[in-house]
Design an enzyme around this catalytic site. Structure first.
Site, PDB file in Angstrom:
ATOM      1  N   HIS A  11      16.733  15.741  -9.296  1.00  0.00           N
ATOM      2  CA  HIS A  11      17.475  14.932 -10.273  1.00  0.00           C
ATOM      3  C   HIS A  11      18.743  15.665 -10.701  1.00  0.00           C
ATOM      4  O   HIS A  11      18.686  16.673 -11.405  1.00  0.00           O
ATOM      5  CB  HIS A  11      16.580  14.649 -11.473  1.00  0.00           C
ATOM      6  CG  HIS A  11      17.110  13.607 -12.406  1.00  0.00           C
ATOM      7  ND1 HIS A  11      18.372  13.074 -12.312  1.00  0.00           N
ATOM      8  CD2 HIS A  11      16.523  12.978 -13.476  1.00  0.00           C
ATOM      9  CE1 HIS A  11      18.559  12.194 -13.267  1.00  0.00           C
ATOM     10  NE2 HIS A  11      17.451  12.111 -13.978  1.00  0.00           N
ATOM     11  N   LYS A  46      15.774  10.755  -5.172  1.00  0.00           N
ATOM     12  CA  LYS A  46      15.447  11.949  -5.965  1.00  0.00           C
ATOM     13  C   LYS A  46      14.229  12.667  -5.402  1.00  0.00           C
ATOM     14  O   LYS A  46      13.996  13.838  -5.721  1.00  0.00           O
ATOM     15  CB  LYS A  46      15.205  11.575  -7.423  1.00  0.00           C
ATOM     16  CG  LYS A  46      16.456  11.186  -8.201  1.00  0.00           C
ATOM     17  CD  LYS A  46      16.122  10.936  -9.660  1.00  0.00           C
ATOM     18  CE  LYS A  46      17.360  10.543 -10.464  1.00  0.00           C
ATOM     19  NZ  LYS A  46      17.796   9.162 -10.165  1.00  0.00           N
ATOM     20  N   HIS A  52      16.150   4.579  -9.967  1.00  0.00           N
ATOM     21  CA  HIS A  52      16.314   5.801 -10.750  1.00  0.00           C
ATOM     22  C   HIS A  52      15.186   6.767 -10.392  1.00  0.00           C
ATOM     23  O   HIS A  52      15.418   7.949 -10.204  1.00  0.00           O
ATOM     24  CB  HIS A  52      16.320   5.475 -12.232  1.00  0.00           C
ATOM     25  CG  HIS A  52      16.673   6.624 -13.112  1.00  0.00           C
ATOM     26  ND1 HIS A  52      17.853   7.328 -12.975  1.00  0.00           N
ATOM     27  CD2 HIS A  52      16.007   7.209 -14.142  1.00  0.00           C
ATOM     28  CE1 HIS A  52      17.901   8.299 -13.881  1.00  0.00           C
ATOM     29  NE2 HIS A  52      16.789   8.244 -14.598  1.00  0.00           N
ATOM     30  N   CYS A  68      21.707  10.831 -17.953  1.00  0.00           N
ATOM     31  CA  CYS A  68      21.503  10.622 -16.511  1.00  0.00           C
ATOM     32  C   CYS A  68      22.108   9.327 -16.003  1.00  0.00           C
ATOM     33  O   CYS A  68      22.050   9.048 -14.798  1.00  0.00           O
ATOM     34  CB  CYS A  68      20.009  10.667 -16.194  1.00  0.00           C
ATOM     35  SG  CYS A  68      19.236  12.190 -16.776  1.00  0.00           S
ATOM     36  N   PHE A  81      18.467   9.563 -21.098  1.00  0.00           N
ATOM     37  CA  PHE A  81      17.968   9.852 -22.439  1.00  0.00           C
ATOM     38  C   PHE A  81      18.886   9.170 -23.463  1.00  0.00           C
ATOM     39  O   PHE A  81      20.107   9.151 -23.308  1.00  0.00           O
ATOM     40  CB  PHE A  81      17.961  11.355 -22.704  1.00  0.00           C
ATOM     41  CG  PHE A  81      16.778  12.096 -22.104  1.00  0.00           C
ATOM     42  CD1 PHE A  81      15.833  11.462 -21.321  1.00  0.00           C
ATOM     43  CD2 PHE A  81      16.625  13.457 -22.346  1.00  0.00           C
ATOM     44  CE1 PHE A  81      14.747  12.154 -20.791  1.00  0.00           C
ATOM     45  CE2 PHE A  81      15.551  14.160 -21.817  1.00  0.00           C
ATOM     46  CZ  PHE A  81      14.614  13.512 -21.036  1.00  0.00           C
ATOM     47  N   GLU A 117      10.321   1.406 -14.674  1.00  0.00           N
ATOM     48  CA  GLU A 117      11.325   0.842 -13.765  1.00  0.00           C
ATOM     49  C   GLU A 117      10.711  -0.217 -12.859  1.00  0.00           C
ATOM     50  O   GLU A 117      11.332  -1.245 -12.584  1.00  0.00           O
ATOM     51  CB  GLU A 117      11.977   1.943 -12.928  1.00  0.00           C
ATOM     52  CG  GLU A 117      13.101   1.419 -12.049  1.00  0.00           C
ATOM     53  CD  GLU A 117      13.926   2.499 -11.379  1.00  0.00           C
ATOM     54  OE1 GLU A 117      15.007   2.181 -10.844  1.00  0.00           O
ATOM     55  OE2 GLU A 117      13.486   3.667 -11.378  1.00  0.00           O
TER      56      GLU A 117
END
Length: 413
Positions: free
Chosen positions: A343, A338, A306, A166, A402, A317
Site C-alpha cells: 500500500h 496491493k 482499493h 490514501c 482515513f 468495499e
C-alpha cells in the site's frame, strides 16, 4: 462551452516492483510480490518487520548528490516518476515557451516528508535548534513534491497538492482532469508519491493494529479478500501520469494510453480510520464517477479495488461494489494490485490508475495474489492468483482514505 476530453499520454513509476513502468508491469504479470523484510533500518523492535521498499534506489544517480540532499525521499520519488512520464509523453517546455503557461502539476500525497521531519526533530533534541538543517521545512512540506516537479519541467500553470490520505493521488488525477476539462490548462502532470517506511510510521500503524504481522512470509502477507488477511503492508514509491487535452494530443500524434472519463467523490463522515459499515459512502463515490462519465454500471468491465488486505476495508468495499453495481457486480472482474505492490498510501491511486490503463491497453487483468481461502463476505470475482486475458474498454479504480475520503475514477481505453 463543451467539456473537453482528457487523454493520458505519459506514464511513469518507481515502486517495490520496479524502477519503471516496463519492469513493474512484468512483475504484475508474473504475480510477483514486492514485499520483503525491511532493510532501511533495523526493524527488530517492531511488530511488523516487513514492507514494500523501493529496492536499490540511489537518488544521486538521478539528480546528483547535491540536489538529492535537498529533497526528501518522497520528493525524489516524485521527480523520478514525473521525469519518466514526461519523457514517455514526449513533452518538454523550454524557458520562454508560451505553452508552459498552460501546463501544470497536481501532486497527491498522504503524509509527505516524514523522514525529514524525524531527522530534524532528532537534531533538535540532540544538538539544539541552532543545528537544524535550514532546508528542513522545504523538505518536509507535502506540496514540495509538486514544486520540484514544476521546477524541473518548467510547468508555469496550475500547481497544487492534494492531501486526502490514501485517496490523495486519485483526487489528484480527478482534479487535474477537471482543470483541463474547464480549459484552465492543456497539459497536467499528476504525481502520487509516498515515502513513509520508517520506524515511527510503522510503529504508529502497528499501534492502530492496521499492519500485517506475517513477518515469516512477507511475500504472502498482503492478501486482499482472503479470510486469513491480517492487515495491510506499508509500501513506498510514486507514479505519474501526463494528462492532455484529447484533441491536442491526437493532433500531435501522441500515444494515448486511455482517457479520464469520470471522477466521483464522497465522504463516509463516520470514523477516523474505519469505513462506514455497509459501504454506502464508497458506493456513492462509484455512482458519482459513473454519473460524471455518463455511463451505466454495465459499461464497467474491471475494477482495480482499493483492496488493502484489512478485514474492514475488503468486506466494506465488496458491499459497496454490490450497492453501486447491483447484479452486474457478479459479472465484474475485480482485483487488488496491493497484493503485489503493498500500500503506497498517498501514492496508491496514481500507481493503480497506471496499472488499470496498462491492463486495458494490453488486454490482461492483474491478479489478486495470495487469495487462497476466500472470505465468505467477499464473494466477487477477484481474479485470483493468475493474470487473466480480457478485452475491457472501460474500468474503474477505487481509492479510500482515513478520514472517510472516497474517490472513484472511470478510465477508458
Amino acid at each position: 462551452m463543451s467539456r473537453r476530453r482528457v487523454a493520458v499520454t505519459g506514464l511513469g513509476t518507481i515502486n517495490p516492483l520496479g524502477h519503471d513502468v516496463a519492469s513493474t508491469w512484468t512483475a504484475i504479470l508474473e504475480g510477483r510480490s514486492g514485499v520483503a523484510r525491511i532493510t532501511r533500518f533495523d526493524p527488530d523492535r517492531l511488530a511488523t518487520q516487513i514492507a514494500g521498499e523501493v529496492k536499490g534506489f540511489d537518488a544521486a544517480e538521478y539528480f546528483g548528490s547535491r540536489e538529492a540532499k535537498l529533497l526528501d525521499r518522497f520528493a525524489q520519488f516524485s521527480r523520478v516518476a514525473a521525469d519518466q512520464a514526461m519523457a514517455d509523453a514526449g513533452i518538454a517546455f523550454e524557458e520562454g515557451d508560451p505553452a508552459a503557461n498552460r501546463a501544470g502539476v497536481v501532486l497527491g500525497v498522504g503524509i509527505g516528508g516524514m523522514d525529514s521531519f524525524i531527522e530534524g526533530l532528532d537534531v533538535l533534541r540532540e544538538r539544539g535548534p541552532g543545528r537544524i538543517n535550514p532546508y528542513t521545512i522545504p523538505k518536509l512540506i507535502s506540496n514540495m513534491g509538486a514544486g520540484v516537479v514544476s521546477m524541473a519541467h518548467n510547468l508555469l500553470g496550475p500547481s497544487m497538492c492534494t492531501v486526502t490520505a490514501c485517496a490523495a493521488s486519485a483526487n489528484a488525477i480527478g482534479d487535474a482532469a477537471e482543470i483541463i476539462r474547464r480549459g484552465a490548462a492543456d497539459v497536467m502532470v499528476v504525481v502520487g508519491s509516498e515515502a513513509a517506511v520508517n520506524e515511527f510510521a510503522m510503529g504508529s500503524f502497528n499501534q492502530s493494529r492496521a499492519l500485517s504481522t506475517r513477518n515469516d512470509e512477507p511475500e504472502r502477507a498482503s492478501r486482499p479478500f482472503d479470510s486469513d488477511r491480517d492487515g495491510f503492508i506499508l509500501a513506498e514509491g510514486a507514479a505519474a501520469l501526463v494528462l492532455e487535452d484529447y484533441d491536442a494530443a491526437g493532433e500531435r500524434g501522441a500515444t494515448i494510453y486511455g482517457e479520464i472519463l469520470g471522477y466521483g467523490m464522497s465522504s463516509d463522515a463516520y470514523h477516523m480510520t474505519l469505513p462506514r459499515p455497509g459501504g454506502t459512502g464508497a458506493a456513492a463515490a462509484m455512482t458519482a464517477a459513473l454519473r460524471d462519465a455518463d455511463l451505466p454500471p454495465e459499461a464497467i468491465g474491471y475494477i482495480n479495488a482499493h483492496g488493502t488486505s484489512t478485514a474492514a476495508n475488503d468486506a466494506t468495499e465488496t458491499a459497496a461494489i454490490k450497492l453501486a453495481f447491483g447484479d452486474h457486480a457478479y459479472d465484474l472482474a475485480v482485483s487488488s494490485t496491493k497484493s503485489m505492490t503493498g500500500h503506497l498510501l498517498g501514492g496508491a491511486g496514481a500507481a493503480e490508475a497506471v496499472l488499470t490503463l496498462l491492463a486495458m491497453r494490453n488486454g490482461v487483468l492483474p491478479p489478486t495474489i495470495n487469495l487462497e481461502t476466500p472470505d465468505p463476505e467477499c464473494d466477487l470475482d477477484y481474479v485470483p492468483n493468475q493474470p487473466r486475458k480480457a478485452d475491457v474498454s472501460v474500468s474503474m479504480s477505487n481509492s479510500f482514505g482515513f478520514g472517510g475520503h472516497n474517490v472513484a475514477l472511470v478510465l477508458g481505453r
